[in-house]
Design a protein around this motif. Structure first.
Motif, PDB file in Angstrom:
ATOM      1  N   HIS A   1       6.440   1.092   1.222  1.00  0.00           N
ATOM      2  CA  HIS A   1       5.731   0.920  -0.049  1.00  0.00           C
ATOM      3  C   HIS A   1       6.705   0.540  -1.173  1.00  0.00           C
ATOM      4  CE1 HIS A   1       7.184   5.053  -0.639  1.00  0.00           C
ATOM      5  NE2 HIS A   1       7.054   4.812  -1.936  1.00  0.00           N
TER       6      HIS A   1
ATOM      7  N   ASP B   1       0.834  -1.202   0.000  1.00  0.00           N
ATOM      8  CA  ASP B   1       0.000   0.000   0.000  1.00  0.00           C
ATOM      9  C   ASP B   1       0.873   1.258   0.000  1.00  0.00           C
ATOM     10  OD1 ASP B   1      -1.606   2.229   0.864  1.00  0.00           O
ATOM     11  OD2 ASP B   1      -3.109   0.765   1.525  1.00  0.00           O
ATOM     12  N   PRO B   2       0.602   2.205  -0.917  1.00  0.00           N
ATOM     13  CA  PRO B   2       1.404   3.431  -0.988  1.00  0.00           C
ATOM     14  C   PRO B   2       1.458   4.196   0.332  1.00  0.00           C
ATOM     15  CG  PRO B   2       0.002   3.236  -2.905  1.00  0.00           C
ATOM     16  CD  PRO B   2      -0.421   2.156  -1.964  1.00  0.00           C
TER      17      PRO B   2
END
Length: 273
Positions: free
Chosen positions: A145, A139-140
């Motif tokens: 990430h 997930d950014p």
């Protein structure tokens, strides 16, 4: 269980011209790049005729002199009607007033290997016979990430690599498009190419030593045939046609030629063009 490796800036899937060129430019810009190619180069591939706009790319990549030494120069293209009665020849020097008007006809096995070796020279970590089998994105919003890529070596062992970005240059394999179920066929491009190389060919001289010849195939074929010179006595010959036409012809030719039906189809089309 996969072994783990350190973090790269970018991982590139595929060592063809798109993958190696992108990886080279990224490496020249100072990024840490790893490239994974499932095959061992050199390997044959279709697509041997280049356009003049590539000249600047080869110069920036530092391979222009090698290109000039190894490959046939291409001054233009000749388009021919299916019946052979009409043709038009387009010479690039009519619109390009510098040396880039002379493009190249390339043997893909040599050309692709040249570009991939150049990527290594520029600092790309190149892994041949190494297939990407999985890619998991973080997930950014997470501090860690990026992407974890799992690869499989020729001996069957697997290993994980991490990167900030993933670039898919796997070509027709469309690794990410297939994995994400976003691969969609374009009905207007439902065509297949059949091709081979011929040796001991006598060229006429002049433009014929380097020009591309493309013959339009009308009707339900919806394609074209080509002849490009690749050396002093070597040419690439093939044709592109609609898959529906190939399926129809396959049924007719398999009874006569068995497993050689593709060669029979290609030679029949080229000789009739």
């Amino acid at each position: 269980m996969a072994d783990s490796a350190g973090m790269h800036d970018v991982i590139v899937i595929g060592g063809g011209p798109a993958g190696s060129t992108t990886a080279s430019y990224l490496a020249m810009a100072g990024f840490d790049v790893a490239l994974f190619e499932r095959e061992r180069f050199p390997r044959e591939h279709v697509g041997e005729s280049l356009l003049p706009f590539c000249h600047g790319l080869f110069e920036e990549l530092g391979v222009l002199d090698q290109m000039k030494q190894h490959f046939v120069r291409k001054p233009g293209v000749r388009f021919v009607t299916a019946d052979g009665k009409h043709f038009t020849t387009w010479c690039f020097d009519r619109v390009i007033d510098d040396e880039s008007y002379l493009s190249f006809q390339v043997a893909r096995a040599e050309f692709d290997q040249l570009l991939l070796r150049n990527s290594s020279r520029l600092g790309v970590s190149v892994h041949e016979e190494t297939k990407v089998v999985d890619a998991e994105f973080v997930d950014p919003g997470d501090e860690s990430h990026g992407v974890t890529v799992t690869v499989e070596a020729a001996d069957g062992s697997t290993r994980d690599y991490r990167a900030r970005f993933l670039l898919d240059a796997s070509g027709r394999s469309t690794f990410m498009g297939t994995r994400m179920r976003e691969r969609k066929a374009n009905p207007d491009l439902d065509r297949t190419a059949l091709w081979t190389h011929y040796g001991n060919v006598e060229l006429k001289g002049g433009l014929e030593e380097g020009i591309s010849v493309i013959v339009y195939l009308g009707g339900d074929k919806k394609g074209w045939a080509w002849v490009f010179p690749l050396g002093v006595d070597r040419v690439t010959v093939g044709f592109v046609t609609d898959n529906a036409y190939i399926r129809t012809r396959k049924k007719e030719l398999e009874d006569q030629h068995g497993a050689d039906w593709k060669l029979a189809l290609m030679e029949g089309e080229v000789h009739s063009s």
